[in-house]
Motif scaffolding. Structure first.
Motif, PDB file in Angstrom:
ATOM      1  N   GLU A 230       0.808  -1.210   0.000  1.00  0.00           N
ATOM      2  CA  GLU A 230       0.000   0.000   0.000  1.00  0.00           C
ATOM      3  C   GLU A 230       0.848   1.270   0.000  1.00  0.00           C
ATOM      4  O   GLU A 230       0.318   2.371   0.154  1.00  0.00           O
ATOM      5  CB  GLU A 230      -0.920   0.017   1.222  1.00  0.00           C
ATOM      6  N   GLU A 231       2.146   1.125  -0.166  1.00  0.00           N
ATOM      7  CA  GLU A 231       3.031   2.274  -0.097  1.00  0.00           C
ATOM      8  C   GLU A 231       3.349   2.812  -1.491  1.00  0.00           C
ATOM      9  O   GLU A 231       3.183   2.118  -2.509  1.00  0.00           O
ATOM     10  CB  GLU A 231       4.342   1.882   0.603  1.00  0.00           C
ATOM     11  N   GLU A 232       3.821   4.068  -1.532  1.00  0.00           N
ATOM     12  CA  GLU A 232       4.227   4.666  -2.804  1.00  0.00           C
ATOM     13  C   GLU A 232       5.427   3.939  -3.397  1.00  0.00           C
ATOM     14  O   GLU A 232       5.640   3.962  -4.605  1.00  0.00           O
ATOM     15  CB  GLU A 232       4.565   6.148  -2.588  1.00  0.00           C
ATOM     16  N   SER A 233       6.194   3.303  -2.511  1.00  0.00           N
ATOM     17  CA  SER A 233       7.390   2.588  -2.968  1.00  0.00           C
ATOM     18  C   SER A 233       7.079   1.142  -3.351  1.00  0.00           C
ATOM     19  O   SER A 233       7.962   0.296  -3.350  1.00  0.00           O
ATOM     20  CB  SER A 233       8.454   2.613  -1.870  1.00  0.00           C
ATOM     21  N   TYR A 234       5.801   0.874  -3.679  1.00  0.00           N
ATOM     22  CA  TYR A 234       5.387  -0.499  -3.977  1.00  0.00           C
ATOM     23  C   TYR A 234       6.244  -1.120  -5.071  1.00  0.00           C
ATOM     24  O   TYR A 234       6.710  -2.257  -4.944  1.00  0.00           O
ATOM     25  CB  TYR A 234       3.914  -0.502  -4.378  1.00  0.00           C
ATOM     26  N   TYR A 275      -2.031   1.007 -13.654  1.00  0.00           N
ATOM     27  CA  TYR A 275      -0.671   1.440 -13.987  1.00  0.00           C
ATOM     28  C   TYR A 275      -0.471   1.456 -15.496  1.00  0.00           C
ATOM     29  O   TYR A 275      -1.146   0.741 -16.244  1.00  0.00           O
ATOM     30  CB  TYR A 275       0.357   0.512 -13.337  1.00  0.00           C
ATOM     31  N   GLN A 279       5.366   1.722 -16.831  1.00  0.00           N
ATOM     32  CA  GLN A 279       5.694   1.504 -15.426  1.00  0.00           C
ATOM     33  C   GLN A 279       5.929   0.026 -15.138  1.00  0.00           C
ATOM     34  O   GLN A 279       6.737  -0.329 -14.279  1.00  0.00           O
ATOM     35  CB  GLN A 279       4.560   2.007 -14.525  1.00  0.00           C
TER      36      GLN A 279
END
Length: 917
Positions: A230-234, A275, A279
């Motif tokens: 769930e993080e931006e750094s997924y 996405y 990406q």
């Protein structure tokens, strides 16, 4: 007990009293001190050190300090540490800190003990940063010192200093390779306190754990995966874990159940439409490579299908070895798969995406999918050329005239407990309450094929045969028109083609039949020979039936033929029809066939969305062009309106001023003449001492009468005529504006502009003119009472000589000449000013009133200009966004295509069922 333990616990003194346990340690040590002091070279430091310990334990800290200050051997560093301990106990923390920090020693144990004491001291004094620094230094220098790492962990956790806590756990896990520290790290991950660390920070520790305990490794990797999902750094997390797994010798036989499931979930999440492909391009190949390497038994086929579908759309992104392995696995592995559930999941994902991206509700496709998943009902589609007798046959099935004319809409007749009629379009679902509404829909011509009608009605024949009848509009000769009807054919399990027995297999029927076979080669076609009651005799009827049957077998060897007539015995015909339908129902592999059709609709949707995207882009471009054109025209209309307002204002004001000026001229001419005529009032016997007063009153009276009875009524008539002309002017303007509005509304295609002027302005003018001309009161004008030289002389002479009769003739002549010859210009101007004074505000407000008259149309046009500008800006922004980021729309559809191909690899292709395109 070792010497180090004695020094740490301050029990070094026990070395001196082991043989004197019954004597107080102070006495024993005192006697030992005296005995040692008698020697030539006494060594008293050890005894003093021991004495200090005894005093410390008995809380005589000052004496202990005194003893420890005089230590001059190898115990000196410990004595300093003990002295600092004593100051600490005395509450002199600052002094204790200074002593602790001054101790210099190479003894790791002493260093550790000093540091631990400093750590406690810093905590007590609230110097938390110093405490953190100290405990980290101890762990770094002597991590194996008893309880050091546990003290550090407890301290960090109590303070919720998760950064240092995680760092400690990772370092200790790598240093000790102890599962205990990996469990602690797992707990931190599950708490979510590791998210601030870069994913590669844990890679080394995870790699070590893999070779030590694969079960724990999988558990910890899964925890990291879920924590970062769930993080931006997924993407960074996925990338790091993928690289880690690529470098490990993974074996599918080791049973990586959890990681296999995570790879599946991650893959479907990444290609779910959120996405862009750019990406994913650097992440998906590694993800798929790892998935197929560790896939458990339940995921081998999905992983292989994912590899093959991704490779189809993005060739060379995966290694040849992985692709070949996937091909081998998918051809040799059996799997239990809920194909319908998987297919519907994909369908619903696409529907959700479409709705979120303003692609419509797609209700008609949803309805078709619902029909295909109703395995309890067999769908018989009835079709044929217009006039073939198809509607008569359908009415006969229901034993009532459901269709009194050929249908123009696709209708699905289904059995139900009660009657319910529903119309389904892509955009809405409408309940038809009345049967008349249904018939109205059946008779319409425009947009008839954009909807489907579901007609639920109690029917024993449909119930007994588990049947639903799908009726279509009659097929026409045009290929395109037929396609618009035939595009719904894939809902059908069997097609019943209705032939007219009077001319079976005409060229048009053959062309329609050929088109059906091209569009739906997998759907069996059978035939119904209608209008048999129109054949003259039984011999001809049999001949026509046999000829039609022979032709059918030549075209479709497996097809069957049923002869139908509305004049045959109803019960007999229905029994025969039931036998015929049961003979043509092909329920074998029905679910597989419908699954293929579901995939067809999914593929059709994806293609239609791309077309919709192009249509939207074209519509936006056209909307920009059209609004720019409208903006130009509306601006032109606004400018034209301003010109009209200016022109009307000038025209009406000028007209009003001409009336006023004429009236002014008339007053200017009439007033002097009227005043001069007042000379006739002067008589020889007049009282010349006050004649100037009498004349002045009479002149004012005549002026009042003239203005009120002549000029004001005339001015009223002139103003009414002027208002009438204004009305004509305004009517012309309104007519012009109506034509202008009609022109714009014609371009808009709706009644958007209403350019209604404010005719209340004319009512206001009428009211104002009525009020201002209803009467006039002249303020007394000083005509003969002014102090001019001539008036002064006359009035003086009148007073002086008026009483003398011999002077009256002379005064009479002088007064009369004066009144007749006096210049009354100023008087006339004064009278005119008074007369027109009530109309000054009216005149000044003419420009404002004319503007008020046109205010509504101008405001409406201005708003239309603003709306056109807003539309242009909005459409341009959307168009720019679509052109700048075309992948926002196309990439999700491409990824849905990947999922579709994956599903086809797992199901349709694997079973040898032909894919419907």
């Amino acid at each position: 007990m070792t010497l180090e333990q004695q020094l740490i616990q301050k029990t070094y003194y026990q070395m001196f009293i082991d043989e004197h346990e019954n004597i107080h340690p102070i006495r024993v040590l005192g006697e030992a001190f005296q005995e040692e002091a008698q020697k030539n070279l006494p060594e008293l430091s050890n005894i003093r050190f021991a004495q200090g310990e005894v005093y410390f334990h008995n809380k005589d800290f000052e004496t202990a300090i005194y003893k420890w200050e005089n230590i001059a051997n190898e115990l000196e560093p410990w004595a300093k540490k003990n002295k600092a301990d004593a100051y600490y106990e005395l509450g002199m923390g600052s002094t204790a800190e200074d002593i602790y920090t001054a101790i210099q020693t190479d003894d790791p144990t002493l260093n550790a003990e000093v540091a631990l004491k400093l750590f406690s001291l810093y905590l007590d004094r609230g110097k938390l940063d110093a405490a953190v620094s100290t405990i980290k230094k101890i762990v770094l220098q002597n991590p194996d010192y008893p309880n050091v790492t546990e003290i550090a962990r407890s301290f960090f956790e109590e303070r919720e200093d998760w950064g240092n806590a995680v760092e400690l756990a990772v370092n200790e896990a790598k240093r000790t390779e102890s599962l205990k520290w990996f469990d602690i790290l797992l707990d931190y991950v599950e708490k979510g306190v590791t998210k601030s660390f870069a994913p590669n920070y844990f890679s080394h520790a995870l790699a070590m754990l893999y070779y030590q305990n694969q079960q724990k490794f999988e558990q910890l990797v899964a925890a990291f995966w879920n924590s970062g999902s769930e993080e931006e750094s997924y993407f960074t997390w996925v990338n790091e874990i993928n690289h880690l797994l690529l470098n490990l010798d993974l074996q599918r036989s080791d049973g990586w159940t959890v990681l296999s499931q995570l790879h599946k979930e991650a893959y479907f999440d990444l290609i779910g439409g959120k996405y862009f492909i750019k990406q994913l391009h650097d992440y998906i190949p590694d993800l798929l490579t790892n998935w197929i390497r560790l896939a458990d038994q339940n995921h081998v086929v999905p992983a292989s299908a994912a590899v093959l579908s991704w490779n189809e759309l993005f060739p060379a992104s995966l290694s040849v070895t992985i692709v070949k392995e996937a091909e081998n696995l998918i051809s040799t592995t059996e799997i239990e798969l809920n194909e319908l559930e998987e297919c519907l999941t994909l369908f619903n994902s696409i529907m959700d995406w479409a709705e979120a991206h303003d692609m419509g509700s797609n209700n008609r496709v949803k309805w078709m999918v619902e029909q295909l998943t109703d395995f309890e009902t067999y769908h018989l589609l009835v079709t044929g050329l217009s006039g073939s007798g198809k509607s008569t046959f359908v009415n006969n099935l229901f034993d009532e005239d459901l269709q009194d004319s050929p249908t123009s809409t696709v209708v699905m007749f289904k059995n139900a407990d009660g009657q319910e009629i529903t119309e389904i379009t892509d955009f809405e679902i409408t309940r038809l309450e009345e049967f008349a509404d249904f018939q109205e829909r059946m008779d319409r011509m425009r947009n008839a094929l954009e909807s489907v009608i579901e007609f639920q009605h109690p029917n024993g024949f449909l119930q007994e045969n588990g049947l639903a009848i799908m009726d279509t509009p009659g097929l026409k000769g045009n290929h395109h028109d037929r396609y618009e009807v035939l595009k719904n054919f894939h809902v059908a399990d069997t097609i019943l083609f209705v032939l007219d027995s009077n001319a079976p297999f005409s060229d048009k029927e053959r062309a329609a039949l050929k088109q059906i076979q091209e569009l739906a080669p997998d759907i069996p076609v059978h035939f119904l020979l209608s209008k048999m009651d129109t054949i003259a005799n039984e011999h001809d009827a049999i001949r026509i039936y046999q000829e039609a049957k022979g032709t059918i077998h030549g075209l479709l060897p497996d097809a069957k033929l049923f002869a139908f007539s509305s004049q045959y015995d109803q019960q007999t015909q229905m029994n025969e029809l039931q036998e015929f339908i049961q003979s043509i129902k092909h329920t074998r592999n029905l679910e597989d066939k419908r699954l293929a059709k579901l995939l067809y609709y999914i593929r059709t949707m994806l293609s239609s969305f791309l077309q919709k995207r192009m249509d939207v882009e074209n519509q936006l471009a056209e909307a920009v062009r059209w609004n720019e054109e409208m903006h130009t025209k509306l601006n032109g209309a606004v400018n034209q309106m301003h010109d009209v307002v200016a022109n009307k204002t000038e025209t009406l004001a000028k007209s009003y001023r001409s009336i006023k000026e004429a009236m002014e001229e008339e007053i200017a001419a009439a007033v002097p003449k009227m005043l001069q005529e007042c000379s006739e009032l002067i008589k020889e016997d007049s009282n010349f001492s006050r004649i100037h007063l009498d004349l002045n009153d009479e002149m004012n009276s005549r002026l009042q009468e003239f203005l009120e009875e002549q000029m004001m009524p005339k001015y009223y008539r002139e103003l009414q005529d002027w208002i009438g002309k204004c009305t004509e002017e305004f009517d012309q303007s309104q007519e012009f504006l109506n034509e202008l509005a009609d022109g714009f509304n014609s371009m808009y295609g709706e009644e958007r502009l209403t350019l209604s002027c404010d005719f209340k302005v004319l009512d206001d003018w009428r009211r104002d003119t009525d009020r201002m001309t209803s009467g006039f009161q002249l303020e007394s004008v000083n005509i003969l009472l002014r102090r001019t030289p001539s008036q002064f002389l006359l009035k003086s002479a009148g007073k002086l000589f008026g009483a003398l009769s011999q002077n009256k003739a002379m005064l009479y002549n002088k007064y009369k000449a004066f009144v007749q010859n006096e210049d009354y210009t100023e008087i006339a101007e004064d009278v005119g000013r008074q007369f027109f004074q009530p109309f000054e505000l009216f005149e000044k407000s003419l420009e404002r009133d004319v503007s008020m008259f046109f205010k509504g149309p101008l405001g409406c046009l201005d708003r239309a200009v603003e709306e056109a500008s807003a539309e242009i800006q909005s459409n341009r922004e959307q168009l720019d966004l679509m052109n700048t980021n075309p992948e926002m729309f196309r990439d999700p559809l491409t990824l849905f295509e990947v999922r579709l191909r994956q599903f086809e690899w797992m199901t349709v292709a694997g079973k040898g069922i032909q894919t419907v395109y």
